[in-house]
Design a protein around this motif. Structure first.
Motif, PDB file in Angstrom:
ATOM      1  N   PHE A 150     -32.064  23.740 -12.271  1.00 10.13           N
ATOM      2  CA  PHE A 150     -31.456  22.527 -12.272  1.00 10.13           C
ATOM      3  C   PHE A 150     -31.405  22.262 -13.664  1.00 10.13           C
ATOM      4  O   PHE A 150     -32.299  22.421 -14.489  1.00 10.13           O
ATOM      5  N   LEU A 151     -30.390  21.760 -14.745  1.00 13.98           N
ATOM      6  CA  LEU A 151     -30.317  21.971 -15.513  1.00 13.98           C
ATOM      7  C   LEU A 151     -29.584  19.757 -16.013  1.00 13.98           C
ATOM      8  O   LEU A 151     -28.799  19.493 -15.167  1.00 13.98           O
ATOM      9  N   PHE A 152     -30.778  19.457 -16.610  1.00 18.74           N
ATOM     10  CA  PHE A 152     -31.042  18.077 -16.721  1.00 18.74           C
ATOM     11  C   PHE A 152     -30.444  17.232 -18.370  1.00 18.74           C
ATOM     12  O   PHE A 152     -31.092  18.430 -18.992  1.00 18.74           O
ATOM     13  N   ASP A 153     -30.617  16.171 -18.120  1.00 18.25           N
ATOM     14  CA  ASP A 153     -30.108  15.944 -19.548  1.00 18.25           C
ATOM     15  C   ASP A 153     -31.647  14.860 -19.809  1.00 18.25           C
ATOM     16  O   ASP A 153     -31.239  13.886 -19.252  1.00 18.25           O
ATOM     17  N   GLY A 154     -31.747  15.770 -20.369  1.00 21.30           N
ATOM     18  CA  GLY A 154     -33.268  15.027 -20.963  1.00 21.30           C
ATOM     19  C   GLY A 154     -32.439  13.122 -21.604  1.00 21.30           C
ATOM     20  O   GLY A 154     -33.816  11.930 -21.769  1.00 21.30           O
ATOM     21  N   HIS A 155     -31.789  13.163 -22.392  1.00 20.60           N
ATOM     22  CA  HIS A 155     -31.542  11.455 -22.219  1.00 20.60           C
ATOM     23  C   HIS A 155     -31.009  10.495 -21.704  1.00 20.60           C
ATOM     24  O   HIS A 155     -30.612   9.253 -22.243  1.00 20.60           O
ATOM     25  N   ASP A 156     -30.541  10.679 -20.613  1.00 14.54           N
ATOM     26  CA  ASP A 156     -30.231  10.145 -19.892  1.00 14.54           C
ATOM     27  C   ASP A 156     -31.499   9.858 -18.197  1.00 14.54           C
ATOM     28  O   ASP A 156     -32.210  11.136 -17.586  1.00 14.54           O
ATOM     29  N   PRO A 157     -31.919   8.622 -18.530  1.00 19.69           N
ATOM     30  CA  PRO A 157     -32.936   8.415 -17.687  1.00 19.69           C
ATOM     31  C   PRO A 157     -32.354   8.744 -16.130  1.00 19.69           C
ATOM     32  O   PRO A 157     -33.425   8.521 -15.358  1.00 19.69           O
ATOM     33  N   ASP A 158     -31.159   8.350 -15.460  1.00 22.34           N
ATOM     34  CA  ASP A 158     -30.739   8.528 -14.402  1.00 22.34           C
ATOM     35  C   ASP A 158     -31.403   9.798 -13.963  1.00 22.34           C
ATOM     36  O   ASP A 158     -31.848  10.576 -12.203  1.00 22.34           O
ATOM     37  N   ALA A 159     -31.574  10.885 -14.975  1.00 20.91           N
ATOM     38  CA  ALA A 159     -30.968  12.581 -14.414  1.00 20.91           C
ATOM     39  C   ALA A 159     -32.528  12.330 -14.170  1.00 20.91           C
ATOM     40  O   ALA A 159     -33.245  13.372 -14.008  1.00 20.91           O
ATOM     41  N   LEU A 160     -33.312  12.269 -15.411  1.00 19.95           N
ATOM     42  CA  LEU A 160     -34.538  12.446 -15.552  1.00 19.95           C
ATOM     43  C   LEU A 160     -35.827  12.101 -14.760  1.00 19.95           C
ATOM     44  O   LEU A 160     -36.354  12.798 -13.615  1.00 19.95           O
ATOM     45  N   SER A 161     -35.037  10.553 -13.924  1.00 23.67           N
ATOM     46  CA  SER A 161     -35.692  10.017 -12.658  1.00 23.67           C
ATOM     47  C   SER A 161     -35.375  11.310 -11.534  1.00 23.67           C
ATOM     48  O   SER A 161     -35.869  11.156 -10.724  1.00 23.67           O
ATOM     49  N   ASP A 162     -33.853  12.162 -10.854  1.00 22.34           N
ATOM     50  CA  ASP A 162     -33.598  12.381 -10.274  1.00 22.34           C
ATOM     51  C   ASP A 162     -33.900  13.458 -10.604  1.00 22.34           C
ATOM     52  O   ASP A 162     -34.361  14.865  -9.220  1.00 22.34           O
ATOM     53  N   ALA A 163     -34.165  14.412 -11.137  1.00 18.13           N
ATOM     54  CA  ALA A 163     -35.194  15.665 -11.991  1.00 18.13           C
ATOM     55  C   ALA A 163     -36.683  15.764 -11.241  1.00 18.13           C
ATOM     56  O   ALA A 163     -36.903  16.354 -10.704  1.00 18.13           O
ATOM     57  N   ARG A 164     -37.050  14.655 -11.230  1.00 15.09           N
ATOM     58  CA  ARG A 164     -38.222  14.265 -11.137  1.00 15.09           C
ATOM     59  C   ARG A 164     -38.537  13.948  -9.661  1.00 15.09           C
ATOM     60  O   ARG A 164     -38.888  14.584  -9.318  1.00 15.09           O
TER      61      ARG A 164
END
Length: 149
Positions: free
Chosen positions: A107-121
């Motif tokens: 999984f590669l996710f943008d650390g500046h995107d709150p939605d991407a962080l939530s999805d990663a969690r």
């Protein structure tokens, strides 16, 4: 058990990180499928992988081009595995399929995107609940990777 890696992008964008990770997979002779969040993103990454360096390109195919099984790297927005890959990359908040058939999922996710962080969690929790071997990597200030978990 699938090895699931989470790469938290903080300094360099996906377009700079993904080609290098795919090159490492090809060096190991791994077949890869890259799942994006949209068909438009498939097109953008398709172009990128042909032109990201002046002296090189990554051999790959993309949805809609045909001969899927022939490509060592295949780009799609769907949960399929048309080239029989053992490694699956998930980018742009793509929803993962069952990861158990893969040796490795990334999984590669943008650390500046709150939605991407939530999805990663959420994906972390799902992968952990499924019993996969999970690691978390964060970009360092020098552009390398540091294992955080």
């Amino acid at each position: 058990m699938t090895e699931v890696l989470f790469y938290h992008l903080m300094l360099r964008p996906l377009e700079e990180v993904l080609p290098g990770l795919l090159e490492k997979c090809l060096e190991r002779e791994w077949r890869v499928v890259v799942q994006t969040g949209s068909d438009e993103r498939v097109g953008a990454l398709d172009s990128l992988l042909w032109t990201y360096r002046d002296d090189s390109f990554l051999p790959h195919g993309a949805s809609g081009e045909g001969n899927e099984a022939d490509h060592p790297v295949f780009l799609t927005s769907k949960p399929d595995n048309p080239n029989g890959a053992s490694v699956r990359f998930l980018v742009d908040r793509a929803s993962p399929p069952d990861l158990s058939p893969y040796t490795r999922a990334v999984f590669l996710f943008d650390g500046h995107d709150p939605d991407a962080l939530s999805d990663a969690r959420s994906h972390w929790k799902s992968a952990k609940d499924a019993g996969h071997d999970i690691t978390y990597w964060q970009q360092t200030e020098r552009g390398g990777w540091e294992r955080k978990a």
